[in-house]
Design a protein around this motif. Structure first.
Motif, PDB file in Angstrom:
ATOM      1  N   UNK A 416      25.297 -49.651  31.425  1.00 60.19           N
ATOM      2  CA  UNK A 416      24.738 -48.289  31.404  1.00 60.19           C
ATOM      3  C   UNK A 416      24.174 -47.981  30.035  1.00 60.19           C
ATOM      4  N   UNK A 417      23.082 -47.182  29.931  1.00 59.15           N
ATOM      5  CA  UNK A 417      22.370 -46.461  30.984  1.00 59.15           C
ATOM      6  C   UNK A 417      21.315 -47.290  31.715  1.00 59.15           C
ATOM      7  N   UNK A 418      21.126 -48.530  31.294  1.00 58.98           N
ATOM      8  CA  UNK A 418      20.157 -49.372  31.989  1.00 58.98           C
ATOM      9  C   UNK A 418      20.639 -49.697  33.400  1.00 58.98           C
ATOM     10  N   UNK A 419      19.715 -49.863  34.289  1.00 59.51           N
ATOM     11  CA  UNK A 419      20.026 -50.293  35.648  1.00 59.51           C
ATOM     12  C   UNK A 419      20.034 -51.821  35.709  1.00 59.51           C
ATOM     13  N   UNK A 420      20.812 -52.373  36.609  1.00 64.06           N
ATOM     14  CA  UNK A 420      20.821 -53.822  36.804  1.00 64.06           C
ATOM     15  C   UNK A 420      20.750 -54.148  38.288  1.00 64.06           C
ATOM     16  N   UNK A 421      20.588 -55.436  38.574  1.00 69.71           N
ATOM     17  CA  UNK A 421      20.564 -55.903  39.963  1.00 69.71           C
ATOM     18  C   UNK A 421      21.943 -56.338  40.444  1.00 69.71           C
ATOM     19  N   UNK A 422      23.005 -55.944  39.732  1.00 69.38           N
ATOM     20  CA  UNK A 422      24.351 -56.405  40.104  1.00 69.38           C
ATOM     21  C   UNK A 422      24.723 -55.986  41.525  1.00 69.38           C
ATOM     22  N   UNK A 423      24.442 -54.745  41.882  1.00 68.29           N
ATOM     23  CA  UNK A 423      24.756 -54.288  43.232  1.00 68.29           C
ATOM     24  C   UNK A 423      23.990 -55.059  44.289  1.00 68.29           C
ATOM     25  N   UNK A 424      22.742 -55.376  44.003  1.00 71.24           N
ATOM     26  CA  UNK A 424      21.920 -56.193  44.904  1.00 71.24           C
ATOM     27  C   UNK A 424      22.520 -57.589  45.055  1.00 71.24           C
ATOM     28  N   UNK A 425      22.980 -58.170  43.951  1.00 68.08           N
ATOM     29  CA  UNK A 425      23.586 -59.500  43.999  1.00 68.08           C
ATOM     30  C   UNK A 425      24.862 -59.499  44.831  1.00 68.08           C
ATOM     31  N   UNK A 426      25.677 -58.459  44.677  1.00 67.73           N
ATOM     32  CA  UNK A 426      26.906 -58.363  45.473  1.00 67.73           C
ATOM     33  C   UNK A 426      26.566 -58.308  46.959  1.00 67.73           C
ATOM     34  N   UNK A 427      25.569 -57.500  47.307  1.00 64.87           N
ATOM     35  CA  UNK A 427      25.154 -57.398  48.710  1.00 64.87           C
ATOM     36  C   UNK A 427      24.673 -58.748  49.232  1.00 64.87           C
ATOM     37  N   UNK A 428      23.924 -59.470  48.413  1.00 69.49           N
ATOM     38  CA  UNK A 428      23.426 -60.785  48.836  1.00 69.49           C
ATOM     39  C   UNK A 428      24.576 -61.759  49.049  1.00 69.49           C
ATOM     40  N   UNK A 429      25.535 -61.757  48.138  1.00 70.12           N
ATOM     41  CA  UNK A 429      26.680 -62.671  48.250  1.00 70.12           C
ATOM     42  C   UNK A 429      27.548 -62.362  49.460  1.00 70.12           C
ATOM     43  N   UNK A 430      27.538 -61.110  49.895  1.00 76.70           N
ATOM     44  CA  UNK A 430      28.367 -60.701  51.022  1.00 76.70           C
ATOM     45  C   UNK A 430      27.602 -60.627  52.341  1.00 76.70           C
ATOM     46  N   UNK A 431      26.318 -60.963  52.314  1.00 81.54           N
ATOM     47  CA  UNK A 431      25.536 -60.935  53.551  1.00 81.54           C
ATOM     48  C   UNK A 431      26.068 -62.019  54.503  1.00 81.54           C
ATOM     49  N   UNK A 432      26.216 -61.712  55.768  1.00 80.73           N
ATOM     50  CA  UNK A 432      26.794 -62.686  56.715  1.00 80.73           C
ATOM     51  C   UNK A 432      26.096 -64.036  56.724  1.00 80.73           C
ATOM     52  N   UNK A 433      24.764 -64.054  56.589  1.00 78.66           N
ATOM     53  CA  UNK A 433      24.050 -65.330  56.598  1.00 78.66           C
ATOM     54  C   UNK A 433      24.371 -66.155  55.361  1.00 78.66           C
ATOM     55  N   UNK A 434      24.498 -65.494  54.209  1.00 76.91           N
ATOM     56  CA  UNK A 434      24.842 -66.253  53.003  1.00 76.91           C
ATOM     57  C   UNK A 434      26.284 -66.736  53.078  1.00 76.91           C
TER      58      UNK A 434
END
Length: 617
Positions: A416-434
């Motif tokens: 913070x205060x910068x935004x990151x792609x961490x939340x996007x990475x978590x979603x990708x790692x938890x996607x059923x296909x991955x």
């Protein structure tokens, strides 16, 4: 052994090289631009030399300045890292001509693999399987269209000098070919100064498989097994892993043998990567994996190979450049467990992944993983360079163990205060296909919306953070005997929100920042600021004016004008931001004014109810 080393790079890779060099007793020299004067790699090295203004074309891409810095500092060798000048054959030759050691392959090997069409012809001659396509010198639109028709659609147009996804176009039909060709050629000429293209058969279920190879000056070449880099966004790698899921021993042997043959075909020395495209529609099979290109440098994703083999590839580079034989033979190398790497960028997924520039006031990454970074808390993320701020690498006995560890570390990260792609990475790692290893390079493109992190924290995290603020006295009018349930108005990253919370609890979800709280959840961080307690239990509506905390719709009114009400009694319910917010009486009294009706829309700050305080004798 090399005694002094100049690193012709910056950021994470410069720090990575310095770490190994220091362990080996090698003196290090950093170079830096104006923007990097206070950078971590500059402070980590034994010496640092300024090489110019912030733009890369005036500093990190000026070979003469880097060679001059090496001579001035007494460095005997130059390590290019990756990116910048790492695959520039002219720079490599200039380093050698200056009497310095080049920590990389022979310039002739870089040249041989630099153009995709020439490299593919060379691989075909070496017996390495290549994707069906056209590599001819005739670049007329008519000839290219004829070849594309013969290959069969869809086809892929690729710039012969391309890289990083630039100069590539998929063409689905003959009618689209002419426009796609012109577009590809324009981009190739602009990006690489070369508008020549090649054609390849489009692989319908593509997986990106690459093999780490290493050669020395004694004729030895080995592989350090494969990596899977199929999870990509716009041709850029997002998450890499080793080994590749679904790779059986027979297929691995065939692919790795082809990679070693490719390296031997160009007399390769040092670290390199042979990249393959695989048709994964029926699983990984040796006859459905084709050579794509060679990267004549250390890869960003090299840590996953290090984690499964237990080898330090930078140490290997320095030993080979010093003239030593490879540290291990092929028989001495084996795979241990599984590793995954995620690239953490300062970018905002909600805004099309635009870079997020500024100061890292908070930079905390989760535990239990290897962290390779070139920044620290307080650093400035500059607009001049790639916004990658860290690589997070997990190793475990199984793929799922490594995946869970990586997701957990990213989930616990707070920047913070910068935004990151961490939340996007978590979603990708938890996607059923991955999770199920159903991988191909189009997964993110298909599932993009499903991988977007939430726009706001969960209700539990907000309630916890609000409770933390009220316990600290940040909300005016808070009292020790306040009711267990209260409602307050806050600003969440500047946007008005109303939160129901327990003022006697909270504090675990937020990190204090003055009178604010930083709410960290799922790899994302928001700032929660106290605004006002408008008509809430335990609030400060001392004049009895109940105002709307935000724009919304009245979904229930449970009082009427003239009604007597008691402190804490529910007056109405407001629906806003997909949440229901109950407004209650701040004290005993009578409804003197009612400006709300069920179904009505109200604006922020509108007077909804006026209560006259009950007079006491």
């Amino acid at each position: 052994m090399i005694q002094s080393l100049l690193i012709a790079n910056r950021g994470e890779i410069a720090c990575r090289i310095i770490r190994t060099a220091r362990r080996m007793g090698v003196r290090t020299v950093a170079v830096y631009s104006d923007a990097d004067a206070d950078a971590l790699h500059v402070r980590s090295a034994d010496e640092a030399v300024h090489i110019g203004p912030s733009p890369v074309r005036e500093s990190y891409l000026v070979g003469d300045k880097i060679i001059a810095a090496a001579k001035a500092s007494g460095a005997e060798a130059i390590h290019p890292g990756y990116g910048f000048l790492s695959e520039n054959a002219e720079f490599a030759q200039a380093v050698i001509d200056a009497g310095l050691i080049w920590v990389g392959p022979n310039p002739s090997s870089i040249t041989a693999m630099g153009l995709k069409d020439a490299a593919k012809k060379l691989m075909q001659d070496a017996g390495v399987p290549t994707t069906p396509g056209y590599l001819g010198d005739d670049q007329s639109p008519e000839r290219l269209k004829t070849e594309a028709d013969a290959i069969g659609y869809p086809v892929l147009i690729k710039a012969v000098a391309g890289g990083g996804g630039k100069g590539m176009r998929k063409v689905d039909s003959a009618a689209d070919f002419a426009d796609a060709l012109l577009s590809c050629q324009r981009e190739a000429a602009s990006s690489f100064g070369n508008d020549q293209v090649l054609l390849e058969k489009w692989v319908t279920n593509p997986r990106h498989i690459e093999v780490q190879v290493f050669g020395d000056r004694h004729g030895n070449v080995v592989h350090l097994f494969e990596r899977d880099c199929s999870l990509q966004r716009r041709h850029q790698k997002v998450i890499e892993e080793a080994p590749a899921p679904g790779m059986d021993a027979q297929t691995r042997a065939a692919v790795c043998r082809a990679a070693v043959n490719a390296a031997k075909a160009v007399d390769y020395v040092g670290a390199g990567t042979i990249e393959f495209i695989a048709d994964g529609s029926e699983g990984l099979k040796a006859d459905r994996i084709w050579f794509m290109e060679m990267n004549t440098r250390l890869q960003v994703e090299h840590p996953v190979t290090e984690e499964i083999t237990g080898q330090d590839l930078v140490e290997w580079q320095l030993r080979v450049a010093s003239g030593e034989p490879l540290p291990k033979t092929q028989d001495e190398l084996s795979i241990n467990g599984w590793a995954m790497e995620a690239r953490l960028y300062a970018e905002d997924p909600a805004k099309g992944f635009l870079p997020s520039i500024g100061r890292l006031d908070l930079f905390e990454l989760g535990e239990g993983c290897r962290i390779d970074t070139g920044v620290e808390q307080g650093a400035e993320i500059s607009p001049f360079y790639d916004p990658m701020i860290a690589k997070v690498i997990a190793h475990g006995p199984t793929r799922d163990a490594a995946r869970s560890a990586l997701a957990g570390a990213l989930d616990d990260s707070a920047v913070w205060p910068l935004k990151t792609n961490a939340g996007f990475l978590v979603k990708a790692l938890e996607h059923p296909d991955f999770v199920a290893a159903r991988l191909d390079t189009g997964l993110i493109g298909r599932e993009g919306d499903a991988l977007m992190p939430p726009a706001r924290p969960s209700g539990e995290a907000l309630a916890d953070a609000a409770g933390s603020l009220t316990r600290g006295g940040a909300l005016a009018g808070f009292r020790l005997n306040a009711p267990v349930h209260a409602t307050g108005s806050f600003l969440l990253d500047g946007e008005a929100v109303t939160i129901a919370y327990d003022p006697r609890a909270g504090g675990e979800a937020g990190e204090e920042a003055g009178e604010d709280v930083l709410v960290a959840e799922g790899g994302q961080v928001w700032r929660l600021t106290p605004w006002r307690a408008s008509g809430t239990a335990g609030g400060d509506a001392s004049d009895g004016a109940i105002l709307s905390p935000m724009p919304g719709r009245i979904i229930a009114v449970v009082v009427a004008a003239g009604d007597a009400v008691t402190k804490g009694q529910k007056l109405l319910t407001l629906e806003a931001m997909k949440m229901e917010h109950s407004l209650v009486a701040p004290f005993d009294g009578t409804i003197a004014e009612l400006n709300a009706s069920e179904g009505g829309q109200v604006s922020e700050g509108a007077l909804l109810v006026k209560i006259e305080r009950e007079e006491t004798a």
